[in-house]
Design a protein around this motif. Structure first.
Motif, mmCIF file in Angstrom:
data_model
loop_
_atom_site.group_PDB
_atom_site.id
_atom_site.type_symbol
_atom_site.label_atom_id
_atom_site.label_comp_id
_atom_site.label_asym_id
_atom_site.label_seq_id
_atom_site.Cartn_x
_atom_site.Cartn_y
_atom_site.Cartn_z
ATOM 1 N N GLY A 162 32.211 57.381 -47.640
ATOM 2 C CA GLY A 162 32.873 56.369 -46.818
ATOM 3 C C GLY A 162 34.230 56.011 -47.388
ATOM 4 O O GLY A 162 34.387 55.829 -48.595
ATOM 5 N N ASN A 163 35.218 55.922 -46.530
ATOM 6 C CA ASN A 163 36.561 55.524 -46.957
ATOM 7 C C ASN A 163 36.517 54.096 -47.496
ATOM 8 O O ASN A 163 35.757 53.256 -47.006
ATOM 9 C CB ASN A 163 37.539 55.599 -45.785
ATOM 10 C CG ASN A 163 37.597 56.987 -45.150
ATOM 11 O OD1 ASN A 163 37.407 57.988 -45.842
ATOM 12 N ND2 ASN A 163 37.859 57.052 -43.853
ATOM 13 N N GLY A 168 40.725 57.864 -49.185
ATOM 14 C CA GLY A 168 39.856 58.512 -48.214
ATOM 15 C C GLY A 168 38.749 59.271 -48.914
ATOM 16 O O GLY A 168 38.922 59.797 -50.011
ATOM 17 N N SER A 169 37.559 59.344 -48.271
ATOM 18 C CA SER A 169 36.405 60.007 -48.840
ATOM 19 C C SER A 169 36.262 61.422 -48.302
ATOM 20 O O SER A 169 36.649 61.718 -47.157
ATOM 21 C CB SER A 169 35.135 59.212 -48.507
ATOM 22 O OG SER A 169 33.970 59.906 -48.892
ATOM 23 N N PRO A 172 33.490 60.903 -44.881
ATOM 24 C CA PRO A 172 33.666 59.647 -44.158
ATOM 25 C C PRO A 172 32.333 59.172 -43.580
ATOM 26 O O PRO A 172 31.462 59.986 -43.257
ATOM 27 C CB PRO A 172 34.658 60.014 -43.053
ATOM 28 C CG PRO A 172 35.340 61.247 -43.544
ATOM 29 C CD PRO A 172 34.316 61.987 -44.334
ATOM 30 N N ASP A 173 32.163 57.872 -43.467
ATOM 31 C CA ASP A 173 30.920 57.289 -42.973
ATOM 32 C C ASP A 173 31.177 56.622 -41.628
ATOM 33 O O ASP A 173 31.829 55.577 -41.554
ATOM 34 C CB ASP A 173 30.390 56.265 -43.984
ATOM 35 C CG ASP A 173 28.993 55.771 -43.654
ATOM 36 O OD1 ASP A 173 28.546 55.964 -42.509
ATOM 37 O OD2 ASP A 173 28.357 55.179 -44.548
ATOM 38 N N THR A 174 30.668 57.235 -40.565
ATOM 39 C CA THR A 174 30.909 56.696 -39.218
ATOM 40 C C THR A 174 30.262 55.329 -39.036
ATOM 41 O O THR A 174 30.715 54.527 -38.222
ATOM 42 C CB THR A 174 30.377 57.679 -38.159
ATOM 43 O OG1 THR A 174 28.980 57.947 -38.412
ATOM 44 C CG2 THR A 174 31.149 58.989 -38.190
ATOM 45 N N ASP A 178 34.469 54.885 -39.979
ATOM 46 C CA ASP A 178 35.307 56.041 -40.292
ATOM 47 C C ASP A 178 35.172 57.091 -39.188
ATOM 48 O O ASP A 178 34.129 57.180 -38.511
ATOM 49 C CB ASP A 178 34.882 56.681 -41.616
ATOM 50 C CG ASP A 178 34.921 55.714 -42.787
ATOM 51 O OD1 ASP A 178 35.601 54.676 -42.669
ATOM 52 O OD2 ASP A 178 34.263 56.011 -43.802
ATOM 53 N N ASP A 182 38.112 62.367 -40.696
ATOM 54 C CA ASP A 182 39.149 61.721 -41.518
ATOM 55 C C ASP A 182 39.485 62.579 -42.741
ATOM 56 O O ASP A 182 38.600 63.184 -43.337
ATOM 57 C CB ASP A 182 38.672 60.353 -42.015
ATOM 58 C CG ASP A 182 38.831 59.248 -40.977
ATOM 59 O OD1 ASP A 182 39.520 59.486 -39.976
ATOM 60 O OD2 ASP A 182 38.254 58.163 -41.198
ATOM 61 N N ASN A 183 40.746 62.602 -43.081
ATOM 62 C CA ASN A 183 41.173 63.223 -44.345
ATOM 63 C C ASN A 183 42.283 62.342 -44.897
ATOM 64 O O ASN A 183 43.421 62.763 -45.050
ATOM 65 C CB ASN A 183 41.639 64.656 -44.131
ATOM 66 C CG ASN A 183 41.959 65.355 -45.459
ATOM 67 O OD1 ASN A 183 41.396 65.032 -46.491
ATOM 68 N ND2 ASN A 183 42.888 66.303 -45.412
ATOM 69 N N SER A 210 38.773 62.633 -50.649
ATOM 70 C CA SER A 210 39.235 63.620 -49.669
ATOM 71 C C SER A 210 40.258 64.545 -50.317
ATOM 72 O O SER A 210 40.886 64.198 -51.329
ATOM 73 C CB SER A 210 39.868 62.907 -48.480
ATOM 74 O OG SER A 210 41.062 62.256 -48.894
#
Length: 887
Positions: A162-163, A168-169, A172-174, A178, A182-183, A210
């Motif tokens: 998760g960001n 940024g991760s 990413p964790d929606t 996120d 994502d990047n 990321s």
């Protein structure tokens, strides 16, 4: 081909035991997770055999010499509440690691530097290091990074799943909002954190970040970076692994990537992942929870049973798979830039390395793959230690130590200056003059320098000697005919020099109750009169016992010889010719002078202002012993005069007159710390200075301690180097730990000793059985009734301290009031069959027992026999002289 390698590996495992004693490398695992119940629950007490994959027994059996225990918190919302929860969770894990170290000091020790890792290994101890996984736990407050460093954290993982507010991760964790694709790179706050980590000497860890964030960190960091637990994406195409271009880029910057033995990063098996999620959900439901929580559910019997079945149906990645990653990463990045991480107790496990007890298998596998012993040593720990040392070198050591001291000890205001080979190379001040005031400490802020005043007094006397106005061996009575000691022979024989070297025969701190606590109304005339009643504890000139009263007498000798009050002489003979324009002695206007720090004590986890100056600061009796205030700028000028005197300085005081001040006049006892830390063989007092050998170097120094104010001036004359520390809180341990760490920058720079190292050493020494507090348990205390206090009720007189009244109070208690020292006011409490005085003011911090003998004389003695020696109750002898006044 793999079959052949497996045969070779099995052969190496069998053969490895024969050579383990001579060839096993120093092994460091850079990522070991700990549960929230770590050390608090018996099942997670690592001194025992536990369910954990890493406990002390498994480390010892498997040959794992050190591990970074991880401060991990899961990613949550970027809100005030979310940050607060993360900070609290992290605090529990720091405390748990501290508890492990405290409980098992004979098996595992903290390591804050590469040198400490090696020292622990040489001593046969395991090493515990601390890493941070997910800087969400900083709570979006960069000051917490300094606090984390002070607690021992030595790498900083920016992000997790998760960001977050830094970066940024890679995953990413929606659920947190996120986007799946994502990047994101680094944020402005992330940039601040990376820069600060570089300044502190903390490794920046890009595992979980990321690709964009990794590139940003590579461009930003001034030090090599690490991936604390990341494998090769080219071998296993998982976003948590690093692609070859980033592996090479990290290596090109001198960093290291620690290949991780985490099943999903080594072998993508969707069926296993699905089976694990299904099983985890079932275990959570069976435990009455809506969602799976690894911290809670991974250690339940149902989870262990479910995992055993999954292992059968969906075999784990193997040690061989893991070694494939290491081999590829070495090919891409070079053998100097690859290391090892398990991720144990956070999901890491592979067939062949299921827990720390199987650590030798990894070494054997590397040998089977053809790696040399030297290269295996690099991969297992040498590369990480090299990068760690390089990161430390990039940081400014003085800034790092300064910040660590502030964070570790919560110092309200601190000023430090460093001179190296005659040049001021560091000058920094930070914090507040009064907590919460917003009034910043700067290099012109005045601090009480306490006993560092003594060297100024002796310099002033040396000026009078140079002018022919007195001699060091003159009898004191030549200048002060009214001067008397308890023994008439000592009165006749004591010389000016004896006033300065603590050889009088009086007990340490004798008569200091005439000086402290402040304010009081004792005068220098009172001190001259009171000395005659202080019985010697030792023979004259037989041993060292620190005193302050005779420095007050020395100030009066100077006044008599110089024809002016002490304060006038000091300004004329020292401050003005030295250009120490901010220094103050005697009365002055607080606001007229301005920028004056105030003293603090630590109480209930907060800095509390004590004994604040009023608008008009009065002259004090103890000026010659400890009454000077100076700024950092002044003290650096003072130090420079001694280290690298100019022709003008030598005109002020020539070499012949300086020599006695720095000559050994009285031997001093050498503490265990000085022997262990500084290899000290000689320790002596000069005229207002302490002289010692430190790591083979000649040092001249002194400290100052005075009710919430602390100072150190430490010089290495042969190298024209030294430092100044001024503090308005934090305590003696804070000053001494910082002073030792600063000294090591000169005398043993290779050791890279931190403030935390010395603080921990002092803490451990204080906890040692032989250092156990001798203070009795007084928790059963109860107020003494008037009826039970009949032996004390009345007015009492001591020949040097004056009167005290022990009289009934309106609330039914029995009060104790000193006529001349208003801070010494309290009431009587009974503990068992004895009575003590419970003081009402924090400045009076050592309680006394009261006892009335058969001769009717009332004596006082410290409840805590190790209490500060300036609480000189033992020299008091009260006789009853009257009744309490009636109201």
């Amino acid at each position: 081909m793999k079959t052949l390698r497996n045969v070779l590996w099995l052969f190496a495992v069998a053969a490895g035991a024969a050579t383990a004693q001579t060839t096993e490398p120093l092994t460091i695992d850079t990522h070991v997770d700990i549960p929230f119940g770590y050390m608090r629950e018996s099942r997670f007490d690592v001194g025992k055999d536990t369910q954990l994959k890493v406990d002390l027994g498994k480390m010892e059996r498997g040959g794992l010499d050190g591990a970074f225990f991880v401060i991990y918190v899961g990613q949550g919302p970027l809100t005030t509440a979310g940050y607060a929860k993360a900070v609290a969770q992290a605090a529990k894990k720091y405390d748990a690691i501290d508890l492990m170290l405290k409980r098992y000091p004979d098996r595992i020790r903290m390591a804050r530097t590469p040198e400490e890792v090696r020292a622990n290994h040489a001593a046969g101890k395991l090493s515990a290091m601390i890493g941070i996984e997910n800087s969400y736990s900083l709570g979006h407050d960069i000051k917490r990074l300094d606090a984390a460093f002070a607690r021992g954290a030595r790498y900083l993982g920016l992000v997790h799943v998760g960001n977050n507010d830094l970066c940024g991760s890679s995953l990413p964790d929606t659920k947190l909002g996120d986007k799946a694709d994502d990047n994101l790179g680094i944020t402005d706050f992330g940039r601040q954190v990376v820069r600060r980590a570089n300044q502190l000497g903390m490794m920046v860890d890009i595992s979980h970040a990321s690709d964009a964030c990794v590139r940003d960190v590579l461009a930003l960091s001034t030090a090599p970076i690490i991936g604390s637990h990341s494998s090769s994406r080219a071998i296993t195409n998982h976003p948590r692994n690093l692609p070859d271009d980033l592996l090479k880029a990290i290596a090109d910057k001198g960093g290291v990537v620690q290949a991780v033995a985490y099943k999903e990063f080594l072998k993508i098996d969707p069926a296993r992942e699905a089976a694990e999620k299904k099983m985890q959900a079932a275990v959570a439901k069976g435990a009455g929870d809506k969602e799976y929580d690894s911290e809670k559910h991974d250690y339940l019997p149902a989870y262990a049973q479910g995992m055993r079945q999954i292992q059968k149906d969906h075999p784990l990645a193997t040690l061989d798979d893991y070694l494939d990653h290491i081999q590829h990463m070495v090919k891409v990045a070079g053998v100097d830039h690859v290391g090892i991480a398990s991720d144990f107790d956070g999901g890491g496990e592979i067939t062949g390395w299921m827990d720390a007890s199987q650590t030798h298998n990894v070494t054997a596998g590397l040998r089977a793959r053809g790696f040399s012993e030297a290269d295996i040593g690099k991969i297992w720990g040498g590369n990480l230690l090299r990068v760690w040392a390089q990161v430390q070198q990039v940081s400014h050591p003085y800034d790092r130590l300064f910040d660590e001291a502030v964070a570790r000890f919560h110092i309200p205001g601190l000023a430090v200056g460093v001179i190296d080979h005659g040049q001021v190379v560091f000058r920094r001040a930070a914090g507040e003059r009064v907590v919460g005031s917003g009034q910043a400490v700067d290099t012109g802020t005045l601090f009480k320098i306490a006993s560092n005043s003594k060297a100024m007094t002796t310099a002033m006397l040396a000026r009078l000697v140079a002018a022919g106005k007195l001699h060091w061996d003159d009898p004191v009575t030549k200048y002060l005919p009214q001067f008397r000691m308890y023994d008439p022979w000592v009165t006749r024989e004591i010389q000016v020099r004896d006033l300065l070297i603590h050889d009088s025969g009086m007990r340490a701190g004798a008569g200091d109750l005439m000086l402290w606590p402040e304010p009081n109304d004792f005068t220098r005339k009172d001190i001259l009169a009171g000395l005659a009643y202080l019985k010697p504890a030792y023979s004259f000139r037989s041993r060292y016992a620190y005193d302050n009263l005779l420095y007050v007498v020395a100030g009066e000798v100077a006044s008599a010889a110089g024809g002016a009050p002490y304060e006038t002489l000091l300004r004329r003979e020292v401050f003005k010719p030295m250009g120490m324009d901010r220094c103050q002695v005697g009365a002055f206007s607080r606001d007229g002078v301005g920028n004056v720090a105030q003293p603090h004590i630590r109480k209930d986890d907060a800095n509390v202002l004590i004994h604040a100056d009023g608008p008009e600061v009065p002259a004090i009796t103890s000026a010659a012993a400890g009454g000077v205030r100076c700024s950092l700028d002044d003290m650096l000028r003072w130090a420079d005069n001694w280290l690298d005197p100019t022709p003008a300085d030598l005109k002020w005081l020539d070499a012949d007159q300086r020599r006695p001040l720095w000559s050994a006049q009285m031997p001093m006892p050498i503490s265990g710390h000085k022997r262990a830390w500084d290899d000290t063989h000689l320790y002596a007092y000069g005229y207002g200075w302490r002289l010692a050998d430190v790591d083979g170097r000649w040092s001249v120094s002194h400290t100052g301690t005075l009710a919430g104010m602390y100072s150190t001036l430490s010089l290495l004359p042969d190298e024209k180097s030294g430092f100044v520390i001024l503090m308005n809180g934090g305590g003696e341990d804070a000053r001494d730990a910082l002073a030792e760490a600063l000294m090591k920058q000169f005398t043993a720079p290779g050791e890279q000793r931190t403030v935390g190292y010395f603080a921990d050493q002092m803490k451990q020494a204080a906890a040692a059985p032989e250092k156990a507090s001798r203070a009795p348990d007084t928790s059963s205390r109860k107020p003494v009734s008037v009826g039970d206090a009949s032996a004390y009720i009345g007015v009492w007189q001591d020949p040097w301290f004056g009167q005290v009244s022990i009289c009934p109070l309106a609330d039914g208690k029995v009060g104790f009031v000193s006529a001349r020292s208003p801070m010494m006011e309290g009431h009587l409490e009974r503990v068992g069959k004895r009575d003590l005085v419970q003081w009402h003011h924090p400045e009076a911090d050592v309680e006394p027992w009261l006892d009335v003998g058969s001769d009717g004389v009332m004596h006082l003695s410290k409840v805590d026999p190790d209490g500060d020696f300036s609480n000189d109750f033992e020299d008091l002898a009260f006789k009853r002289v009257g009744d309490c006044a009636r109201h």
